[in-house]
Design an enzyme around this catalytic site. Sequence first.
Site, mmCIF file in Angstrom:
data_model
loop_
_atom_site.group_PDB
_atom_site.id
_atom_site.type_symbol
_atom_site.label_atom_id
_atom_site.label_comp_id
_atom_site.label_asym_id
_atom_site.label_seq_id
_atom_site.Cartn_x
_atom_site.Cartn_y
_atom_site.Cartn_z
ATOM 1 N N HIS B 188 81.734 42.703 21.068
ATOM 2 C CA HIS B 188 82.864 43.572 21.370
ATOM 3 C C HIS B 188 82.797 44.856 20.583
ATOM 4 C CE1 HIS B 188 84.975 40.957 24.048
ATOM 5 N NE2 HIS B 188 84.693 39.955 23.258
ATOM 6 N N GLU B 429 55.523 76.549 47.880
ATOM 7 C CA GLU B 429 54.864 76.414 46.581
ATOM 8 C C GLU B 429 53.389 76.822 46.632
ATOM 9 O OE1 GLU B 429 55.139 72.280 45.363
ATOM 10 O OE2 GLU B 429 55.025 71.614 47.444
ATOM 11 N N ASP B 453 54.143 74.768 40.941
ATOM 12 C CA ASP B 453 52.894 74.874 41.675
ATOM 13 C C ASP B 453 52.637 76.305 42.124
ATOM 14 O OD1 ASP B 453 51.759 72.426 41.438
ATOM 15 O OD2 ASP B 453 52.702 71.563 43.227
ATOM 16 N N CYS B 500 63.582 75.005 43.010
ATOM 17 C CA CYS B 500 63.696 73.695 42.363
ATOM 18 C C CYS B 500 62.663 73.503 41.253
ATOM 19 C CB CYS B 500 63.605 72.563 43.394
ATOM 20 S SG CYS B 500 61.997 72.422 44.174
#
Lengths: 85, 542
Positions: B188, B429, B453, B500
Amino acid sequence: MKEFKYVITDPEGIHARPAGEFVKAAASFASDVKIAKEGKSVSAKKIFGVMGLAVKQGQEITVTVEGEDEEAAAAKLEEFLKANL
Amino acid sequence: MEKYSGKSVYGGIAIGKIHLMTKREQSIVRRKIEDTDKEIKRFEEAKETAKNQLAQLYEKAKVEVGEANAAIFEIHQMMLDDGDYVDSIENIITKQSVNAEYAVGITADNFAEMFSSMDDAYMKERAADVKDISERVVRILSNAEGTNDISGEPSIILADDLAPSETVQLDKNMVLSFVTVHGSTNSHTAILARTMNIPALIGVNIELSPELEGKMAVVDGFAGVIYVEPDEKTLADLKKAKDEELEKQRLLLELKGQENITKDGKTVLVYANIGNVKDLAYVLANDAGGIGLFRSEFVYLESSTYPTEEEQFLIYKKAAETMAGKRVIIRTLDIGADKQADYFDLDKEENPAMGLRAIRICLNRPDIFKTQLRAIYRASEFGKLAVMYPMITSLEEVKKIKEISAQVRAELREENISYNDIEEGIMIETPAAVMISDLLAKEVDFFSIGTNDLSQYTMAIDRQNPKLDSFFYPHHEAVLRMIDMVCQNAHKENIWVGICGELGADLELTERFLRMGVDELSVSPSYVLPLRDKIRSLDLSK
């Protein structure tokens, strides 16, 4: 005497919190309430006994109720198990 | 400096002095009693007092840690009233004519033993509950003081173990951290520490010698380490980490639920990148507006054979449901020779970055591709999914992909399996995709620029080779101009464009990206709020 069986579905089994609530519910009736697993039977009105059974998910318990309010008690306790465990 | 490791139950960093909390040894003396009835009455009274104390603790805990976590103190009260427990104590008093303290002590040992011997981790922990309630009764019987209070300054609490009642009784303003030698993540105390957001370590192998009292220490709840008398460097590093953590929390408090809007009113979508369904919790915790890049590779890499449609369906469905109507962009399989699962049986390549990977594998092996697309389309009913194809270099590829996805939809219709029409986008990319982005924009619903990339292909620099680092310019004008070009071409065809890759989280570039008209930035969950902070500080009208 009333008797019913129930298989625990809660993943944590009968752990402290629901055990406490079950004992509270059982203690509110005058009847003698027993809960058994694999032949070992304890009073459902005593928390150490109920927790001591260490009932896990998938295991079956048998609840036996005997006394003046056994009808009501059995119905209520079965309902509790279905809703909480 | 001494370093001790344990298991962290809650992250965060605490810096302060150590306060040792040692259990006062309650040596229980066995005494002969003449009047056993009186002794039983003394026990009954102590038990009632204990129950009252626990009732108060329950109320305190309910406010501090919520009803569910407070329930243990209700259970404790029931335990004190347990027929077997009480009978055992009263029996010992009567049969052996002994004092109540002794009877409680023996009974506690017996009941604790019953729990400890169970082969169930959770039930084993309950032995601590029995001891906790019994110690309370003995304390009351022998008029002993309560648990030691912390005086002076907020401290790092160091103890052998803490009973739940001890944890709750502590004044939270005086506790910087909990560190215990024993205890488990099931205890707990661990649960309470998590609820109270206090860094806590358990299972720390440290000897509790009195000299530790008052010593300076740092608890690193992320690494699960406590440093006693840390050296300057450790202290400085952890102070910095702590400041960053505080800054993060400040952002959370101030920025959660706020819009990603500049001072002059331009809004941008800020999404999160994830590599596993396990990350969904971080996405929500950091208040991302959606998932801009769901790397589906893990589905393949964590499997020992090709994942079935059903397995994949469940994963995508979970993501869709968890995000509850927010956009989830699933990038199809992006595996190559550098990142592969054995069962793909790919040949070793000299130059995997330019090899058989991603969409090229999918177009060579339409069976694998179709399985994934079917799973994605089936999951589309459970939220707002979109699909995105990686490593695009030509218009022909995109057309072929669209044919395959049309086939998948037709097959689903034939089988009477329902799906939603979802957005189909591509990753930009490769320099080739940038140069023909005007043509590609006519074919798809959105672009997402993968800057990692794109940078390596544009600069011809292998990012895995550290010897090339000095030639690598992360803000290379060539890459930035390419992004600009992609934005313009996307907007001419009225499709949206996002980023992204790593550059999306680069706060130095945020303003430039917004001026280019980037519609969406997808970053690691932990960057969502810092990015929101940056966006809200910008004024593009100037």
